[in-house]
Design a protein around this motif. Sequence first.
Motif, mmCIF file in Angstrom:
data_model
loop_
_atom_site.group_PDB
_atom_site.id
_atom_site.type_symbol
_atom_site.label_atom_id
_atom_site.label_comp_id
_atom_site.label_asym_id
_atom_site.label_seq_id
_atom_site.Cartn_x
_atom_site.Cartn_y
_atom_site.Cartn_z
ATOM 1 N N GLY A 57 4.071 1.452 -0.799
ATOM 2 C CA GLY A 57 4.880 1.477 -2.018
ATOM 3 C C GLY A 57 4.099 2.099 -3.160
ATOM 4 O O GLY A 57 4.602 2.948 -3.896
ATOM 5 N N THR A 58 2.842 1.662 -3.300
ATOM 6 C CA THR A 58 2.002 2.168 -4.382
ATOM 7 C C THR A 58 1.757 3.665 -4.214
ATOM 8 O O THR A 58 1.928 4.454 -5.149
ATOM 9 C CB THR A 58 0.649 1.425 -4.383
ATOM 10 O OG1 THR A 58 0.898 0.019 -4.388
ATOM 11 C CG2 THR A 58 -0.179 1.806 -5.598
ATOM 12 N N LEU A 112 -4.998 15.714 -13.614
ATOM 13 C CA LEU A 112 -5.353 14.659 -12.650
ATOM 14 C C LEU A 112 -5.421 15.269 -11.247
ATOM 15 O O LEU A 112 -4.389 15.613 -10.666
ATOM 16 C CB LEU A 112 -4.308 13.532 -12.701
ATOM 17 C CG LEU A 112 -4.535 12.341 -11.771
ATOM 18 C CD1 LEU A 112 -5.825 11.605 -12.104
ATOM 19 C CD2 LEU A 112 -3.344 11.384 -11.840
ATOM 20 N N ASP A 120 -8.547 6.443 -8.045
ATOM 21 C CA ASP A 120 -7.882 5.423 -8.869
ATOM 22 C C ASP A 120 -7.069 4.458 -8.000
ATOM 23 O O ASP A 120 -7.115 3.242 -8.191
ATOM 24 C CB ASP A 120 -6.943 6.088 -9.894
ATOM 25 C CG ASP A 120 -7.696 6.838 -10.987
ATOM 26 O OD1 ASP A 120 -8.948 6.737 -11.032
ATOM 27 O OD2 ASP A 120 -7.040 7.525 -11.786
ATOM 28 N N LEU A 121 -6.324 5.032 -7.049
ATOM 29 C CA LEU A 121 -5.492 4.209 -6.175
ATOM 30 C C LEU A 121 -6.359 3.267 -5.329
ATOM 31 O O LEU A 121 -6.056 2.077 -5.210
ATOM 32 C CB LEU A 121 -4.660 5.103 -5.249
ATOM 33 C CG LEU A 121 -3.366 5.640 -5.846
ATOM 34 C CD1 LEU A 121 -2.906 6.885 -5.114
ATOM 35 C CD2 LEU A 121 -2.271 4.571 -5.764
ATOM 36 N N LEU A 151 -6.999 10.899 -8.370
ATOM 37 C CA LEU A 151 -5.858 10.003 -8.153
ATOM 38 C C LEU A 151 -6.139 9.075 -6.967
ATOM 39 O O LEU A 151 -5.875 7.870 -7.025
ATOM 40 C CB LEU A 151 -4.580 10.821 -7.905
ATOM 41 C CG LEU A 151 -3.316 10.028 -7.588
ATOM 42 C CD1 LEU A 151 -2.991 9.015 -8.683
ATOM 43 C CD2 LEU A 151 -2.124 10.966 -7.400
ATOM 44 N N LEU A 169 0.836 -1.202 0.000
ATOM 45 C CA LEU A 169 0.000 0.000 0.000
ATOM 46 C C LEU A 169 0.875 1.257 0.000
ATOM 47 O O LEU A 169 0.681 2.167 -0.811
ATOM 48 C CB LEU A 169 -0.927 0.010 1.217
ATOM 49 C CG LEU A 169 -2.051 -1.023 1.227
ATOM 50 C CD1 LEU A 169 -2.787 -1.010 2.572
ATOM 51 C CD2 LEU A 169 -3.041 -0.757 0.094
ATOM 52 N N TRP A 226 6.147 10.944 -10.148
ATOM 53 C CA TRP A 226 5.582 11.384 -11.434
ATOM 54 C C TRP A 226 4.424 12.368 -11.314
ATOM 55 O O TRP A 226 4.099 13.030 -12.298
ATOM 56 C CB TRP A 226 5.134 10.172 -12.271
ATOM 57 C CG TRP A 226 4.100 9.319 -11.568
ATOM 58 C CD1 TRP A 226 4.348 8.252 -10.751
ATOM 59 C CD2 TRP A 226 2.670 9.476 -11.598
ATOM 60 N NE1 TRP A 226 3.164 7.739 -10.274
ATOM 61 C CE2 TRP A 226 2.116 8.463 -10.776
ATOM 62 C CE3 TRP A 226 1.801 10.361 -12.240
ATOM 63 C CZ2 TRP A 226 0.740 8.323 -10.582
ATOM 64 C CZ3 TRP A 226 0.423 10.225 -12.039
ATOM 65 C CH2 TRP A 226 -0.084 9.206 -11.225
ATOM 66 N N SER A 270 4.930 5.994 -4.472
ATOM 67 C CA SER A 270 5.536 6.079 -5.808
ATOM 68 C C SER A 270 4.985 7.264 -6.607
ATOM 69 O O SER A 270 5.614 7.682 -7.572
ATOM 70 C CB SER A 270 5.312 4.782 -6.588
ATOM 71 O OG SER A 270 3.949 4.636 -6.954
ATOM 72 N N ILE A 271 3.849 7.819 -6.181
ATOM 73 C CA ILE A 271 3.297 8.938 -6.971
ATOM 74 C C ILE A 271 4.185 10.188 -6.892
ATOM 75 O O ILE A 271 4.118 11.022 -7.784
ATOM 76 C CB ILE A 271 1.820 9.275 -6.600
ATOM 77 C CG1 ILE A 271 1.691 9.845 -5.199
ATOM 78 C CG2 ILE A 271 0.919 8.068 -6.790
ATOM 79 C CD1 ILE A 271 0.259 10.233 -4.826
#
Lengths: 209, 209
Positions: free
Chosen positions: B167-168, B182, B190-191, B187, B165, B175, B171-172
Motif C-alpha cells: 500500500g505504501t 526526488l 525514505d520508504l 525515495l 508495505l 504523486w 501509493s507513490i
Amino acid sequence: MVKTKDQETVRRGRPGYDQQSVLNVAVGVFNKHGYEATSMGILAENLGISKSAIYHHVPSKGDLLRLALEEALGSLEAVLENPSASVGRADARLEFVLRGTVQVLCDKLPYVTLLLRLRGNTEIERDALERRRTFDHTVAELVDAARTEGSLRGDIDPRITARLLFGTINSIVEWYKPGGPLTPQKLADDLIAMMFDGLHLPAAARVIA
Amino acid sequence: MVKTKDQETVRRGRPGYDQQSVLNVAVGVFNKHGYEATSMGILAENLGISKSAIYHHVPSKGDLLRLALEEALGSLEAVLENPSASVGRADARLEFVLRGTVQVLCDKLPYVTLLLRLRGNTEIERDALERRRTFDHTVAELVDAARTEGSLRGDIDPRITARLLFGTINSIVEWYKPGGPLTPQKLADDLIAMMFDGLHLPAAARVIA
C-alpha cells in the motif's frame, strides 16, 4: 412501541428507502462505474425504484455526490476538531489524527473511497478536493511541528513524510473488509507501529531474543 | 554514422513512431480514460495517425494492453530473479526487493499505474493480475521468513504487513514525478527508513539531542 429514528425517516420517504439508504446504494454504484458514467437510470435500476422515486429523495445526481462527500469530509474534519488534535506534543497529536483517520476510513469505507477517487471534473468535486487538501495540509503541518520539536526524524522531507503517511493509510480502502476479524483499532495500532516505530525489531530486542 | 537501435526500430515502422512510442502514448490514454473506454479511434486521435496505421504496429487494442502489462510485470519479476532476492538474511532480501520495486515504479510509472488499476475484465487482465498476485505472494513469504528469523516484529499479521508495505509503495504512483528533484534512490531510502525503522527518532537520539 417506541419508534427508532430510522423507522421515522423511512416512514417519511418511499417505502423501503430513506435518503441515507438511497445514498448508500448510490455510493456503491458510483464506486463501481464511476460517478460520471452513472446515470439516474442506472441508479434507479440498482435501487429497484423509478427515476422519479429517486427525485423524491434528492433533487439531482449532483446532490447525491455532495451528500456522500460531506459524509466522508465531515467525519475527517471532525477528527481535527477534537481537542486531542490541537493540544499536547505534536507527535501525539499526529498519532491521534492518523488513528482517527483510519477509524473514519474503516467506518465510512465506500464514502472515503469515493472521495479518494475524485477527479475534480465538476464544481462539487473541486470543492471536495479543496477540503481534502486543507485536511492534508493540516496533517502536513503536524508532521512539520513534530520534526521541529525533535520527535520525528529529520532526514525525510516533511512533504514526502506526509505523502507516505497518507499513501499508507489511504491504501487500506483497497483491501480492508469492515466487520472482519481485523478491527479498525488493531489496524490503527498496526499502522502506527509500522509508520512510527518501523517493522524492524529494535537491535536490543533482537539481542535478548 | 552508426545508427542506434532506436533509429533502426523507427525506420522499420511508420514515420515518427515505432511500437514502443505507440505503446507509450497508448498507456497514457488508457490511464486517462480507462482501458475499456478507450477505442482504437481515441488512440488514433491521440497518436495523430489513422486507425490502420496503428494496426501496422499492433494487431489489436488487447495486444497494446498485453505489451504494456508485460513491461510492468517483466520488470517487477526481474527484481525477484536477482540473486540478492534469494541469498542472505530475509530482511536484507526483503529490503532489496522493496527497493527494486520502488525503482521499477519510478522508471515505468505509467505502466505500473495501468497494472495497479486493472479490474480483471478480460483474459489478458486476469493473466496479469495472476502474475501480480504471484509477485505479491513471494514478497509476503519474505516478510514471513524475516519474522521467523526474528528480524521483523511479530505483533503484526504477516499478511497485513505485506499489504501495508505494498500500500505504501504503490501509493507513490499517485504523486511521484519522474525527473524531479526526488530521485528514485532517495525515495527508496525514505520508504525503507519509514517502513523498517519508523518515523520516530529513537529515544536514545532524542536524549542526545
